[in-house]
Design an enzyme around this catalytic site. Structure first.
Site, PDB file in Angstrom:
ATOM      1  N   LYS A  99      24.417 -31.317 -51.643  1.00  0.00           N
ATOM      2  CA  LYS A  99      25.245 -32.467 -50.969  1.00  0.00           C
ATOM      3  C   LYS A  99      26.252 -32.999 -52.317  1.00  0.00           C
ATOM      4  CE  LYS A  99      22.645 -32.464 -47.244  1.00  0.00           C
ATOM      5  NZ  LYS A  99      21.506 -31.661 -47.741  1.00  0.00           N
ATOM      6  N   LYS A 141      22.508 -38.889 -44.903  1.00  0.00           N
ATOM      7  CA  LYS A 141      21.800 -37.798 -45.210  1.00  0.00           C
ATOM      8  C   LYS A 141      20.823 -37.747 -46.470  1.00  0.00           C
ATOM      9  CE  LYS A 141      25.405 -35.181 -44.785  1.00  0.00           C
ATOM     10  NZ  LYS A 141      26.526 -34.087 -44.602  1.00  0.00           N
ATOM     11  N   ARG A 152      31.025 -23.287 -40.488  1.00  0.00           N
ATOM     12  CA  ARG A 152      30.735 -22.571 -41.640  1.00  0.00           C
ATOM     13  C   ARG A 152      31.190 -21.480 -41.942  1.00  0.00           C
ATOM     14  NH1 ARG A 152      25.424 -21.772 -43.539  1.00  0.00           N
ATOM     15  NH2 ARG A 152      25.392 -24.121 -43.859  1.00  0.00           N
ATOM     16  N   ARG A 180      29.799 -24.537 -35.595  1.00  0.00           N
ATOM     17  CA  ARG A 180      28.624 -24.953 -34.667  1.00  0.00           C
ATOM     18  C   ARG A 180      28.898 -26.278 -33.847  1.00  0.00           C
ATOM     19  NH1 ARG A 180      25.648 -24.930 -40.341  1.00  0.00           N
ATOM     20  NH2 ARG A 180      27.667 -25.698 -40.761  1.00  0.00           N
ATOM     21  N   ARG A 227      24.933 -33.707 -34.827  1.00  0.00           N
ATOM     22  CA  ARG A 227      24.760 -32.769 -35.795  1.00  0.00           C
ATOM     23  C   ARG A 227      25.066 -31.206 -35.515  1.00  0.00           C
ATOM     24  NH1 ARG A 227      18.449 -33.694 -36.441  1.00  0.00           N
ATOM     25  NH2 ARG A 227      18.797 -33.770 -34.036  1.00  0.00           N
ATOM     26  N   ASP A 280      30.381 -26.190 -45.528  1.00  0.00           N
ATOM     27  CA  ASP A 280      30.515 -26.519 -44.401  1.00  0.00           C
ATOM     28  C   ASP A 280      31.536 -27.503 -44.240  1.00  0.00           C
ATOM     29  OD1 ASP A 280      28.204 -25.435 -43.581  1.00  0.00           O
ATOM     30  OD2 ASP A 280      26.850 -27.117 -44.067  1.00  0.00           O
ATOM     31  N   GLU A 332      29.447 -30.071 -47.423  1.00  0.00           N
ATOM     32  CA  GLU A 332      28.422 -29.337 -48.252  1.00  0.00           C
ATOM     33  C   GLU A 332      28.742 -28.306 -48.670  1.00  0.00           C
ATOM     34  OE1 GLU A 332      24.357 -29.435 -46.260  1.00  0.00           O
ATOM     35  OE2 GLU A 332      24.629 -31.532 -45.487  1.00  0.00           O
ATOM     36  N   ASN A 373      26.313 -24.997 -49.560  1.00  0.00           N
ATOM     37  CA  ASN A 373      25.236 -24.408 -49.336  1.00  0.00           C
ATOM     38  C   ASN A 373      24.954 -23.151 -50.243  1.00  0.00           C
ATOM     39  OD1 ASN A 373      23.677 -25.942 -46.919  1.00  0.00           O
ATOM     40  ND2 ASN A 373      26.073 -25.347 -46.488  1.00  0.00           N
TER      41      ASN A 373
END
Length: 309
Positions: A121, A156, A206, A221, A229, A269, A277, A279
């Site tokens: 994050k 979050k 993504r 997504r 979400r 993301d 984000e 990841n």
């Protein structure tokens, strides 16, 4: 090569969606010998990291998709490469495992020191021009003020995954006080607040990068109708999506830093052109992108590993 993969128990994964499983399939197809182990099977003694590892054979089927051999205690230095693919949460055990892996005596992908540094994050804050307005705080009063400024926000936790613990907040929410107390542990835990991006209704994209290079094709997504979400485990649906010119520019900016840090397999993301984000722990999406575009990010990963440091 002889490869060890630190992951969650293989019996509990969903092979049709699991990127670690895709990495095992690709490694096996390329003639590599694969072993797996879990966090509780990692240890450090005599100056070396060890694993209680099991040889594994995988098959791309829905059931009975793996076979494990006899377990053995081996120093990780016996392997040509170790993949760190343990899922978050990034709790103290996870961070201690990364510290132990720094004593592996062999190449660990992703680099465990870099994983510790690159909170998923907070790491994006290095690329501030791509971010939505944000606040990192543990003070409910500051979070309330941020909400008043922006009208709608998302909060979050800093160490979770898969949409866990994420809340959408608006000024009229009667649960606001309780939610802020809960997510901050009554002011004892930092959280990330971001301005709500209504483009999430079109999806959370993504994008995978291998050694700093974006895979040509992404997974969008799309949240369920009754959720906000964009996480598959939260009910979002995966659809194919091309990279926009702006997203290609974003990847070109992020890529060199990922490469410098030894972060070979990364998922970013993006919502409405905004980076939310980065990841680095165990990013997924490889199987879906392969089905959509015929491009296997895990093959590119092994090509890079085979080429050496």
């Amino acid at each position: 090569m002889r490869v060890a993969v630190l992951m969650d128990p293989i019996a509990g994964i969903k092979p049709a969606k699991d990127s670690t499983f895709a990495m095992l399939l690709s490694a096996q197809a390329r003639g590599h010998e694969c072993w797996v182990f879990t966090l509780d099977q990692l240890s450090l003694h005599a100056g070396q990291a060890w694993g209680r590892v099991q040889p594994v054979r995988v098959e791309d089927v829905a059931e009975h998709f793996f076979q494990l051999g006899e377990a053995a205690d081996r120093p990780l230095a016996d392997f040509d490469c170790v993949l760190m693919r343990k899922d978050p949460p990034v709790d103290m055990d996870f961070l201690h495992a990364c510290q132990i892996l720094e004593h592996a005596g062999t190449w660990v992908v992703n680099d465990p020191a870099a994983i510790r540094l690159a909170n998923e994050k907070l790491f994006p804050l290095q690329f501030a021009r791509w971010l939505p307005p944000y606040l990192v705080s543990r003070d409910p009063a500051q979070l309330r003020e941020f909400l008043r400024e922006h009208g709608e926000i998302v909060v979050k936790p800093l160490a979770a995954r898969g949409g866990e613990g994420i809340f959408y907040l608006h000024g009229g929410d009667r649960n606001l006080g309780s939610i802020l107390e809960t997510i901050t542990g009554r002011g004892s835990h930092f959280v990330m607040a971001q301005r709500y991006l209504p483009e999430i209704r079109q999806g959370d994209k993504r994008i995978l990068l291998v050694d700093g290079e974006a895979i040509p094709g992404a997974m969008l997504r799309v949240p369920a109708a009754d959720d906000f979400r964009g996480n598959l485990v939260a009910g979002a649906q995966a659809v194919a999506a091309a990279l926009t010119p702006a997203e290609e520019e974003l990847c070109a900016e992020i890529g060199p830093e990922l490469r410098r840090m030894g972060l070979l397999f990364v998922g970013i993301d993006v919502i409405g052109g905004r980076l939310t984000e980065i990841n680095v722990t165990s990013p997924t999406g490889a199987r879906e992108i392969h089905r959509f575009f015929g491009v296997d990010a895990t093959v590119r990963l092994w090509e890079r590993i085979e080429a050496g440091r």
